[in-house]
Design a protein around this motif. Structure first.
Motif, PDB file in Angstrom:
ATOM      1  N   ARG A 107       5.369  11.670   5.186  1.00 20.46           N
ATOM      2  CA  ARG A 107       4.401  11.275   5.466  1.00 20.46           C
ATOM      3  C   ARG A 107       4.899   9.788   7.136  1.00 20.46           C
ATOM      4  O   ARG A 107       5.540   9.307   6.188  1.00 20.46           O
ATOM      5  CB  ARG A 107       3.675  10.501   4.962  1.00 20.46           C
ATOM      6  N   LYS A 143       6.974   4.441   9.162  1.00 19.26           N
ATOM      7  CA  LYS A 143       5.311   4.501  10.458  1.00 19.26           C
ATOM      8  C   LYS A 143       6.037   3.810  12.049  1.00 19.26           C
ATOM      9  O   LYS A 143       7.450   3.702  11.626  1.00 19.26           O
ATOM     10  CB  LYS A 143       4.959   3.191   9.329  1.00 19.26           C
ATOM     11  N   GLU A 200       9.038   3.297   4.821  1.00 17.24           N
ATOM     12  CA  GLU A 200       9.335   1.934   3.946  1.00 17.24           C
ATOM     13  C   GLU A 200      10.622   1.705   2.898  1.00 17.24           C
ATOM     14  O   GLU A 200      10.535   3.070   2.071  1.00 17.24           O
ATOM     15  CB  GLU A 200       7.825   2.688   2.752  1.00 17.24           C
ATOM     16  N   ASP A 231       9.237   3.210  -0.541  1.00 16.77           N
ATOM     17  CA  ASP A 231       8.952   4.846  -0.872  1.00 16.77           C
ATOM     18  C   ASP A 231      10.340   5.678   0.224  1.00 16.77           C
ATOM     19  O   ASP A 231       9.056   5.159   1.067  1.00 16.77           O
ATOM     20  CB  ASP A 231       7.391   4.775  -1.014  1.00 16.77           C
ATOM     21  N   HIS A 258       2.696   7.299   8.881  1.00 22.25           N
ATOM     22  CA  HIS A 258       1.916   6.168   8.730  1.00 22.25           C
ATOM     23  C   HIS A 258       1.458   5.993  10.557  1.00 22.25           C
ATOM     24  O   HIS A 258       2.252   5.389  11.245  1.00 22.25           O
ATOM     25  CB  HIS A 258       2.105   5.145   7.858  1.00 22.25           C
ATOM     26  N   SER A 277      10.002   8.248   0.823  1.00 21.11           N
ATOM     27  CA  SER A 277       9.072   9.635   1.850  1.00 21.11           C
ATOM     28  C   SER A 277       8.309   9.255   2.849  1.00 21.11           C
ATOM     29  O   SER A 277       7.235  10.046   3.472  1.00 21.11           O
ATOM     30  CB  SER A 277       8.554  10.358   0.344  1.00 21.11           C
ATOM     31  N   ARG A 278       7.648   7.768   2.931  1.00 23.43           N
ATOM     32  CA  ARG A 278       6.977   7.099   3.606  1.00 23.43           C
ATOM     33  C   ARG A 278       7.432   6.148   4.929  1.00 23.43           C
ATOM     34  O   ARG A 278       8.670   5.722   4.233  1.00 23.43           O
ATOM     35  CB  ARG A 278       6.067   6.285   3.331  1.00 23.43           C
TER      36      ARG A 278
END
Ligand SMILES: [Zn+2]
Length: 192
Positions: free
Chosen positions: A164, A131, A123, A126, A166, A128-129
């Motif tokens: 993380r 997908k 992302e 961010d 997604h 840390s994210r």
């Protein structure tokens, strides 16, 4: 490509063969000093390796996407999506491949034919994210562990700092991602 062990049987000589998620089998012998796999000799040991990954040569090679793969990726998409959404999906996928805001991987067989592809986008807002994106499997090669192998590879190749991931799910893919979450929890160990 790495595939998960889902079961075992013995061959005519009594040697153990691991059954892989792709449907291929692979000998898992314990013949010291050449091949050392003491776990294969006990029921408990074999059970403990269910879900572990073995390299399956017959399943093709997983490698990073290169621009020369673009047309083959678009063919893969066209073969995989329903007719009615093909042109919209294709335009989005083409745009994605042109910009390539992701780590993207392909699986090819020994003839150089693309069987699957998929990637991971961090992302922008961010780091840390991330997908999973555009995970596509040839319709003739589904349910052989290819999608899961690509997705797991993407997870393991995620840049440091990503905490993380997604998973975009649609109803029909829920089962796949449940299986993936299980594999990520249990199957990240690698047995060669
Ligand atoms: Zn295989």
């Amino acid at each position: 490509m790495e595939q998960a062990i889902i079961g075992y049987h013995r061959d005519a000589e009594g040697d153990w063969v691991a059954e892989l998620a792709c449907g291929h089998g692979q000998h898992v012998r314990h013949k010291p000093p050449w091949t050392v796999r003491p776990w294969v000799t006990t029921e408990e040991g074999r059970q403990s390796k269910l879900g572990a990954l073995l390299e399956c040569k017959r399943c093709g090679t997983l490698r990073p996407y290169v621009p020369a793969d673009r047309d083959a990726c678009l063919v893969l998409l066209r073969r995989s999506v329903p007719e009615h959404s093909a042109s919209e999906d294709e335009a989005q996928f083409r745009d994605f491949l042109n910009r390539l805001p992701a780590s993207y991987f392909v699986v090819e067989d020994d003839q150089g034919l693309l069987l699957a592809s998929g990637g991971l986008v961090v992302e922008p807002s961010d780091p840390s994210r991330a997908k999973l994106c555009w995970c596509i499997v040839d319709p003739d090669r589904q349910r052989q562990g290819l999608g899961r192998a690509v997705a797991l590879h993407c997870l393991r190749a995620a840049p440091a700092g990503v905490s993380r991931v997604h998973l975009e799910t649609s109803h029909e893919r829920e089962g796949f991602y449940e299986e993936l979450a299980l594999a990520a929890a249990h199957g990240l160990q690698s047995e060669r």
